[in-house]
Design an enzyme around this catalytic site. Sequence first.
Site, mmCIF file in Angstrom:
data_model
loop_
_atom_site.group_PDB
_atom_site.id
_atom_site.type_symbol
_atom_site.label_atom_id
_atom_site.label_comp_id
_atom_site.label_asym_id
_atom_site.label_seq_id
_atom_site.Cartn_x
_atom_site.Cartn_y
_atom_site.Cartn_z
ATOM 1 N N GLU A 1 2.035 17.775 9.881
ATOM 2 C CA GLU A 1 2.671 16.456 9.770
ATOM 3 C C GLU A 1 4.178 16.582 9.490
ATOM 4 O O GLU A 1 4.993 15.886 10.067
ATOM 5 C CB GLU A 1 1.980 15.677 8.634
ATOM 6 C CG GLU A 1 2.439 14.251 8.477
ATOM 7 C CD GLU A 1 1.675 13.518 7.355
ATOM 8 O OE1 GLU A 1 0.894 14.177 6.629
ATOM 9 O OE2 GLU A 1 1.868 12.299 7.218
ATOM 10 N N TRP B 1 -1.877 3.863 14.223
ATOM 11 C CA TRP B 1 -0.586 3.557 13.592
ATOM 12 C C TRP B 1 0.428 3.251 14.683
ATOM 13 O O TRP B 1 0.415 3.868 15.759
ATOM 14 C CB TRP B 1 -0.096 4.748 12.758
ATOM 15 C CG TRP B 1 -0.366 4.612 11.296
ATOM 16 C CD1 TRP B 1 0.522 4.265 10.328
ATOM 17 C CD2 TRP B 1 -1.619 4.829 10.609
ATOM 18 N NE1 TRP B 1 -0.093 4.254 9.096
ATOM 19 C CE2 TRP B 1 -1.394 4.585 9.240
ATOM 20 C CE3 TRP B 1 -2.898 5.198 11.031
ATOM 21 C CZ2 TRP B 1 -2.397 4.705 8.275
ATOM 22 C CZ3 TRP B 1 -3.900 5.310 10.080
ATOM 23 C CH2 TRP B 1 -3.647 5.061 8.725
ATOM 24 N N ASP C 1 8.086 6.292 4.378
ATOM 25 C CA ASP C 1 7.457 5.553 3.292
ATOM 26 C C ASP C 1 7.959 5.838 1.883
ATOM 27 O O ASP C 1 7.967 4.957 1.048
ATOM 28 C CB ASP C 1 5.952 5.850 3.275
ATOM 29 C CG ASP C 1 5.265 5.513 4.578
ATOM 30 O OD1 ASP C 1 5.953 5.332 5.603
ATOM 31 O OD2 ASP C 1 4.020 5.438 4.589
ATOM 32 N N TRP D 1 4.089 3.375 15.212
ATOM 33 C CA TRP D 1 5.051 4.266 15.883
ATOM 34 C C TRP D 1 4.426 5.596 16.245
ATOM 35 O O TRP D 1 4.840 6.237 17.210
ATOM 36 C CB TRP D 1 6.386 4.347 15.171
ATOM 37 C CG TRP D 1 6.528 5.023 13.828
ATOM 38 C CD1 TRP D 1 5.612 5.125 12.833
ATOM 39 C CD2 TRP D 1 7.726 5.651 13.342
ATOM 40 N NE1 TRP D 1 6.152 5.765 11.746
ATOM 41 C CE2 TRP D 1 7.448 6.094 12.031
ATOM 42 C CE3 TRP D 1 8.991 5.873 13.865
ATOM 43 C CZ2 TRP D 1 8.412 6.766 11.248
ATOM 44 C CZ3 TRP D 1 9.938 6.537 13.086
ATOM 45 C CH2 TRP D 1 9.645 6.975 11.806
ATOM 46 N N GLN E 1 6.322 -1.649 11.716
ATOM 47 C CA GLN E 1 6.807 -0.263 11.619
ATOM 48 C C GLN E 1 7.946 -0.072 12.617
ATOM 49 O O GLN E 1 8.163 -0.950 13.467
ATOM 50 C CB GLN E 1 5.646 0.716 11.901
ATOM 51 C CG GLN E 1 5.271 1.552 10.698
ATOM 52 C CD GLN E 1 4.356 2.720 11.018
ATOM 53 O OE1 GLN E 1 3.775 2.784 12.103
ATOM 54 N NE2 GLN E 1 4.211 3.639 10.086
ATOM 55 N N TRP F 1 8.628 12.629 2.593
ATOM 56 C CA TRP F 1 9.868 11.883 2.821
ATOM 57 C C TRP F 1 10.954 12.116 1.757
ATOM 58 O O TRP F 1 12.023 11.531 1.844
ATOM 59 C CB TRP F 1 9.597 10.371 2.943
ATOM 60 C CG TRP F 1 8.789 10.038 4.175
ATOM 61 C CD1 TRP F 1 7.503 9.588 4.209
ATOM 62 C CD2 TRP F 1 9.202 10.147 5.539
ATOM 63 N NE1 TRP F 1 7.079 9.404 5.511
ATOM 64 C CE2 TRP F 1 8.109 9.735 6.349
ATOM 65 C CE3 TRP F 1 10.380 10.541 6.184
ATOM 66 C CZ2 TRP F 1 8.155 9.718 7.746
ATOM 67 C CZ3 TRP F 1 10.431 10.523 7.576
ATOM 68 C CH2 TRP F 1 9.325 10.112 8.336
HETATM 69 C C1 GLC Z 1 2.672 8.137 6.901
HETATM 70 C C2 GLC Z 1 4.097 8.076 7.417
HETATM 71 C C3 GLC Z 1 4.209 7.007 8.507
HETATM 72 C C4 GLC Z 1 3.184 7.292 9.580
HETATM 73 C C5 GLC Z 1 1.772 7.434 9.002
HETATM 74 C C6 GLC Z 1 0.767 7.926 10.025
HETATM 75 O O1 GLC Z 1 2.313 6.956 6.276
HETATM 76 O O2 GLC Z 1 4.994 7.832 6.399
HETATM 77 O O3 GLC Z 1 5.491 6.982 9.066
HETATM 78 O O4 GLC Z 1 3.215 6.289 10.544
HETATM 79 O O5 GLC Z 1 1.782 8.375 7.961
HETATM 80 O O6 GLC Z 1 1.168 9.155 10.555
#
Ligand code: GLC
Length: 419
Positions: free
Chosen positions: A386, A36, A162, A38, A104, A343
């Site tokens: 997380e 992923w 998200d 960020w 992202q 979120w």
């Molecule tokens: C979820 C989060 C997102 C992140 C992903 C992997 O989708 O909302 O920001 O990048 O998980 O951790």
Amino acid sequence: MPDDAMTLDSAARGILQANDRGGYTVPTSGLYPYQWNWDSAFAAWGLSTFDIDRAWTELETLFSGQWATGMVPHIIFHKTDSSYFPGPSVWGTDRAPPSSGISQPPVAATLARRIYEADPVAGRARLESLYPAMLDWHRWWRTHRCASGVAAVTHPWESGRDNCPDWDPGMANVDGSDVGEYVRHDTDHVDAAMRPEKEDYDRFIAIVQFGRNCGWDQGEIIASGPFYMADPAITFILIRANRDLAWIARTLGKDPGEAQVYADDLEAALPELWNSGLGCYDARDLRTGTFAGVLGSGSFLAWLAGVTNAEMEARLISVWNRVSFGIPSSDPAADTFDPRRYWRGPSWPVINSLIAIGLIEAGRFAEAERLRRETASLIETAGFWEYFDPLDGAPCGGPNFTWTAAIWLAWASPTAMGD
Ligand code: GLC
């Protein structure tokens, strides 16, 4: 140094190593088995505390997935893993390596600068070769996401936050009734009460299907895609990232002008996001002009961009004072608040770390330290989850999470160098 901090440091390093898939780090095994965007930039920041070479490799692998358009995708599917939905065939981007079709939050330049500053000798050549790719990515944001002046997102997943209530006005106009059958896998790994509802998921998939059906044509997506909202968080992150990119340019003896102009123009457009009824910057539906009308963690990122004003800051602190464990992703006083659903209320250590960078630079050292302590206490009590319930600190989402381990090492741990 306290023994328990040393033990947690070592556990955090262990998580980054266990989540290493060879040149990139997955956010957590099972729930998120790919690279992923960020998350990787945060992973690199954490890795830089003990393996600077591996930190640069993380960013290099991320940019190996960059499209010719400059876009750096939100997921790169280096190796197929059937345990994840929506996988490469749903996105249908037809790239090598396969990837999703959206981006992202662009935190890479900000964190690359930090990694460079940790060891300029080791970092010089690596930064130099990443610089044009980062500039291309920022150009992509400017060209394809900043038409209104501030930064917009074309899918809630592009925001990285998200499922936050910020996106409710735009999501209300997305028709998810015709997406067909599909099987989610997220709820195999995590309690469904902590994940998005089925009707939200249908809409998420409908937006992906629109992108795939138009071959990810950005002109088409901006003109008539189902979702198009201005995002204060990405706007603030991008202002900051452009300023850091300009700093990088100067450090490398290059012209910082382009990145500087991007930052200045975004800042000049900020009044577009000012919600006077709320007393802060707010997400806004670009199709209808409607504000989300709820203060979320995106508003707190104003400090990261160096944007301050007394009214807004007082308001932000009052929202923070409603909880005990970091910044809530959405205002606890709003009726959309849900302390454990992803979120829609929880505290996210990574977001807290970005806000803390801003607080320090605004000279608000006591608040920065409060935020570090509150975030550290979550991890000390429950481990590297997380995200967390901001009211009682309960751990939520996936365990052994890369970015939580990374920001522990780089910022929250008592052994971190601090900022
Ligand atoms: C979820 C989060 C997102 C992140 C992903 C992997 O989708 O909302 O920001 O990048 O998980 O951790």
